[in-house]
Design an enzyme around this catalytic site. Sequence first.
Site, PDB file in Angstrom:
ATOM      1  N   PHE A 182     -10.309  17.675  -3.147  1.00  0.00           N
ATOM      2  CA  PHE A 182      -9.246  16.909  -2.886  1.00  0.00           C
ATOM      3  C   PHE A 182      -9.227  15.823  -3.292  1.00  0.00           C
ATOM      4  O   PHE A 182     -10.393  15.137  -3.434  1.00  0.00           O
ATOM      5  CB  PHE A 182      -8.742  17.167  -1.269  1.00  0.00           C
ATOM      6  CG  PHE A 182      -9.951  16.346  -0.443  1.00  0.00           C
ATOM      7  CD1 PHE A 182      -9.524  15.321  -0.126  1.00  0.00           C
ATOM      8  CD2 PHE A 182     -10.701  17.218   0.189  1.00  0.00           C
ATOM      9  CE1 PHE A 182     -10.495  14.552   0.658  1.00  0.00           C
ATOM     10  CE2 PHE A 182     -11.465  16.610   0.790  1.00  0.00           C
ATOM     11  CZ  PHE A 182     -11.671  15.168   1.365  1.00  0.00           C
ATOM     12  N   CYS A 183      -8.374  14.964  -3.327  1.00  0.00           N
ATOM     13  CA  CYS A 183      -8.437  13.613  -3.821  1.00  0.00           C
ATOM     14  C   CYS A 183      -7.125  12.935  -3.374  1.00  0.00           C
ATOM     15  O   CYS A 183      -6.355  13.461  -2.402  1.00  0.00           O
ATOM     16  CB  CYS A 183      -8.741  13.427  -5.358  1.00  0.00           C
ATOM     17  SG  CYS A 183      -7.185  14.219  -6.333  1.00  0.00           S
ATOM     18  N   THR A 184      -6.672  11.653  -3.778  1.00  0.00           N
ATOM     19  CA  THR A 184      -5.853  10.936  -3.233  1.00  0.00           C
ATOM     20  C   THR A 184      -4.522  11.611  -3.667  1.00  0.00           C
ATOM     21  O   THR A 184      -3.548  12.034  -2.877  1.00  0.00           O
ATOM     22  CB  THR A 184      -5.447   9.577  -4.207  1.00  0.00           C
ATOM     23  OG1 THR A 184      -6.958   9.001  -3.917  1.00  0.00           O
ATOM     24  CG2 THR A 184      -4.539   8.628  -3.466  1.00  0.00           C
ATOM     25  N   ILE A 210      -4.202  14.042  -0.733  1.00  0.00           N
ATOM     26  CA  ILE A 210      -4.111  13.601   0.436  1.00  0.00           C
ATOM     27  C   ILE A 210      -2.705  13.201   0.750  1.00  0.00           C
ATOM     28  O   ILE A 210      -1.917  13.277   2.016  1.00  0.00           O
ATOM     29  CB  ILE A 210      -5.017  12.521   0.804  1.00  0.00           C
ATOM     30  CG1 ILE A 210      -6.596  12.976   0.606  1.00  0.00           C
ATOM     31  CG2 ILE A 210      -5.007  11.725   1.881  1.00  0.00           C
ATOM     32  CD1 ILE A 210      -7.578  11.894   0.322  1.00  0.00           C
TER      33      ILE A 210
END
Length: 248
Positions: A182-184, A210
């Site tokens: 996952f990331c932003t 996110i």
Amino acid sequence: MLSVLNISAYLFTHLDDVAAQRAILRERALERSLKGTILLAEEGINLFLAGEADAVRGFVADLRADERFAALTTKESWSEAQPFRRMLVKVKREIIRMDHPTIRPEAGRAPAVDPLTLKRWLDQGHDDTGREVVLVDTRNAFEVDAGTFAGAHDWRLERFTQFPDAATAHRGTLTDKTVVSFCTGGIRCEKAALYLRDAGIDAWQLDGGILGYFEQVGGDHFAGECFVFDERELLTPELAPAGSAPGA
């Protein structure tokens, strides 16, 4: 009053006219008094824009009229003031630099898990087959320090180009597990999941990152705020700038 609409979006799609698109998109954005950053590369588009709501949504509608951008999805949040100082449209070698040209999400994505499914997996402590779920944060260390999912692997990256070597070094902790990168907003974990799958790991990407999780789920299993690259700096699970009064 949170009256400024902020959007983030990306799409891996083949572009063979990035210089022409740069001029077109810059003109359209300036006509609507938008500010932010648009990155263009042969592999696709990555954008962060803010402005009056109808102007932002009109820009996106015009963009989607080009069939190459038709699948573009946006994540919206609001702020009291314009978080960007100017409008930049840049041409890059990659819209998110990894320095691994064989990793090409525009040719096919890794499997994605939607936020509601991930929450259910985390609630029950395993995926739907009973396997352990491991979360891998693909962001830089200073972003992770602002907030991340409980128990997520944090490899203290200083830049995304370090991810492949870090993944190789930690491969043993990921084997025979269901790995969710996952990331932003999803762009880094698109490439990260593909790289992990090429390495033989059962890797998935968190669809929408996110911010998509905040939008659909809220803050369950997440501690802290999400760092964003504009003057707001931190967003709460309610997608409001940290420190904003509820309902402002």
